[in-house]
Design an enzyme around this catalytic site. Structure first.
Site, PDB file in Angstrom:
ATOM      1  N   LYS A   1      37.830  40.249  39.512  1.00  0.00           N
ATOM      2  CA  LYS A   1      38.890  40.542  38.547  1.00  0.00           C
ATOM      3  C   LYS A   1      39.774  39.337  38.303  1.00  0.00           C
ATOM      4  O   LYS A   1      40.454  39.275  37.301  1.00  0.00           O
ATOM      5  CB  LYS A   1      39.702  41.753  39.009  1.00  0.00           C
ATOM      6  CG  LYS A   1      40.608  41.513  40.193  1.00  0.00           C
ATOM      7  CD  LYS A   1      41.559  42.697  40.328  1.00  0.00           C
ATOM      8  CE  LYS A   1      42.372  42.621  41.603  1.00  0.00           C
ATOM      9  NZ  LYS A   1      43.314  43.737  41.723  1.00  0.00           N
ATOM     10  N   ARG A   2      39.738  38.391  39.205  1.00  0.00           N
ATOM     11  CA  ARG A   2      40.586  37.212  39.023  1.00  0.00           C
ATOM     12  C   ARG A   2      40.052  36.284  37.942  1.00  0.00           C
ATOM     13  O   ARG A   2      40.792  35.778  37.124  1.00  0.00           O
ATOM     14  CB  ARG A   2      40.736  36.442  40.342  1.00  0.00           C
ATOM     15  CG  ARG A   2      42.054  36.712  41.036  1.00  0.00           C
ATOM     16  CD  ARG A   2      42.403  35.613  42.040  1.00  0.00           C
ATOM     17  NE  ARG A   2      42.821  34.366  41.408  1.00  0.00           N
ATOM     18  CZ  ARG A   2      42.199  33.199  41.570  1.00  0.00           C
ATOM     19  NH1 ARG A   2      41.151  33.106  42.352  1.00  0.00           N
ATOM     20  NH2 ARG A   2      42.635  32.113  40.960  1.00  0.00           N
TER      21      ARG A   2
END
Length: 469
Positions: A235-236
């Site tokens: 998700k980063r």
RNA sequence: GCCCCCAUCGUCUAGUGGCCUAGGACACCACCCUUUCAAGGUGGCAGCACGGGUUCGAAUCCCGUUGGGGGUGCCA
């Protein structure tokens, strides 16, 4: 025994596209067996337990159309988890340990062996309280084998499985235990989840046995979905939120279709299929083992095809969020249903995602066009553009304002006739008009657009453009 | 480090010992169509990681190598 599967996301703020595929496979297995699909939100980690994150999962699931038969929140079952921990303790399957992380690491370094807990407190008879955590006593010998529909039978030597923590020093039960307790008590028959869980499955199995869960569930560990660098989507750094794709205008049925394809394909190898077809043809044992790249280019291609296949009315209906809703780049009153209806079929075959729709028609709905500098500069380059605009302005003030394919096409014929005389081919003759009127070098067919725009606005914009030359 | 998993065109895959001079889809390239852009049509480029076995025969089975990934928390 009725088939019962579960999808167990933890609330991280959005639904991960990889999670959607996991949910999809679970859902399909449940539906084809007439079993139950359980949505279990694993919110036992406080840092991930924000109310809007939890409801966000529900919304995302509803958007893609994966309905659940039961919905649980793991945090509401804390007493069940604690009871299970007590049973393990009463049966002597656990012990209390108050070793700090640093001590464990230091001993591992001295030992020179693999890092991890060494069983230091195993037979020290320590009690609870203070910094003590409850550890599960793992076997020193033997092998734990995971029977997995997609992976075969990976075997893990028990000696390599450390005595892991099942209850933290703060009294909270750890994920693996909660997981096993819930699966047992919810009668889960098939655990279909991402491959990253495979290494902890032996612990799962050991606990399952220790809790007297009976026959363990059928496992299916799905290959991970990776980015262009072949790493698990994170998700980063990667766009993984389903909501992102929804807001960009991907169709939910296309998301499902595309995601299904990473790891599975129908027996006949075709790539476009409906959910119903998938329910009819899916088999867990046909799921592939290797990681799959999430290829947005292919997703786009699928989406464009699906959009074009829609009846126009439905296309228009699906566009509403970008036309009249929160995603529209203009105030609600700017929208004109009639205008859009006239353009819809032309727009429909030109967009790959719905968020591209506004830019296709904004010049018709907004009173002022913002002309793209580069597009205009390129279109206005030929010397003959000035005389072209002068003569078009003159001609179009008189010509019938219509565009009738295969019959009289006054707008088109007059423009190209003028272009011919000035030595501009069709491409170069239409370019300045398009840029002046629509603000861009690409868009829906020109003459159709002009008819909808109307004579006055067209001529105004051409005059403004002529003045800029 | 240790444990586990994976390996067919750039990508997703079909292929489960002979049907494979390896098929499809996306991407890419060329041409056609064309008022821009798309769409559509036609054609093309491109792959069984490597090395050993097994077998009459291997992309398919076995072993190894290499490469990639995941896990290794008092996160889930």
């Amino acid at each position: 025994m009725p088939v019962r599967v579960r999808f167990a996301p933890s609330p991280t703020g959005f639904l991960h596209v990889g999670g959607v595929r996991t949910a999809l496979y679970n859902w399909v297995v449940a539906r084809q067996a007439g079993g139950a699909f359980v949505l279990r939100i694993e919110d036992t980690d406080e840092a991930r337990n924000r109310e809007e994150w939890v409801t966000g999962i529900d919304e995302a699931m509803r958007w893609v159309g994966l309905d659940w038969d039961e919905r649980h929140r793991q945090s509401e079952r804390a007493d069940r988890h604690a009871a299970a921990a007590e049973r393990l303790a009463a049966a002597g399957r656990t012990y209390w340990c108050d070793c700090a992380r640093e001590e464990v690491d230091a001993r591992a370094r001295e030992r020179g062996g693999p890092p991890g807990y060494d069983g230091h407190c195993r037979d020290l008879g320590k009690g609870p309280g203070g910094d003590a955590a409850l550890r599960f006593r793992t076997p020193d010998e033997g092998t734990t084998t995971v029977v997995d529909v997609v992976r075969g039978e990976p075997a893990f030597p028990n000696a390599g499985i450390e005595d892991f923590v099942v209850v933290r020093s703060n009294g909270k039960v750890m994920f693996v235990l909660a997981n096993v307790v819930d699966d047992i008590e919810m009668g889960i028959t098939h655990v279909i989840r991402a491959e990253e869980h495979l290494p902890t499955t032996p612990k799962y199995l050991l606990l399952w046995e220790a809790l007297g869960g009976g026959a363990p569930p059928v496992f299916a560990h799905l290959p991970v979905i990776v980015n262009e660098k072949r790493q698990k989507l994170s998700k980063r750094r990667d766009p993984v939120a389903l909501e992102l794709y929804r807001d960009e205008g991907y169709l939910p049925e296309v998301m499902l279709n595309y995601l299904a394809l990473i790891g599975w394909s129908p027996p006949d190898g075709r790539e476009r299929f409906t959910l119903a077809e998938m329910v009819a043809e899916f088999r867990l044992e046909d799921v592939g083992k290797s990681p799959g790249f999430f290829d947005v280019a292919k997703l786009r291609a699928f989406n464009g095809d699906a959009i074009r296949a829609l009846p126009v009315e439905e296309f228009t209906a699906r566009c509403q969020p970008w036309l009249t809703g929160p995603l529209a780049p203009w105030p609600p009153e700017a929208y004109d249903e009639q205008v859009f209806a006239a353009m819809a079929p032309l727009v429909q075959e030109r967009v790959a995602v719905l968020s591209e729709v506004p830019a296709m028609v904004d010049f018709l709905l907004l009173s002022d066009v913002r002309v793209d500098e580069d597009d205009w500069a390129r279109a206005a380059k030929p010397e003959a553009v000035a005389p072209l605009l002068d003569r078009v302005l003159e001609a179009w003030a008189e010509v019938p304002w219509e565009h009738v394919a295969d019959e009289r096409e006054p707008l088109k014929d007059s423009l190209f006739a003028i272009g011919d005389e000035l030595g501009l081919n069709r491409k170069r003759a239409q370019a300045p008009v398009r840029a002046a009127v629509t603000g861009r070098s690409v868009g829906p067919p020109l003459f159709e657009s002009l008819v909808v725009l109307g004579r006055e606005r067209t001529l105004d914009r051409l005059r403004a453009a002529r003045a800029r030359l």
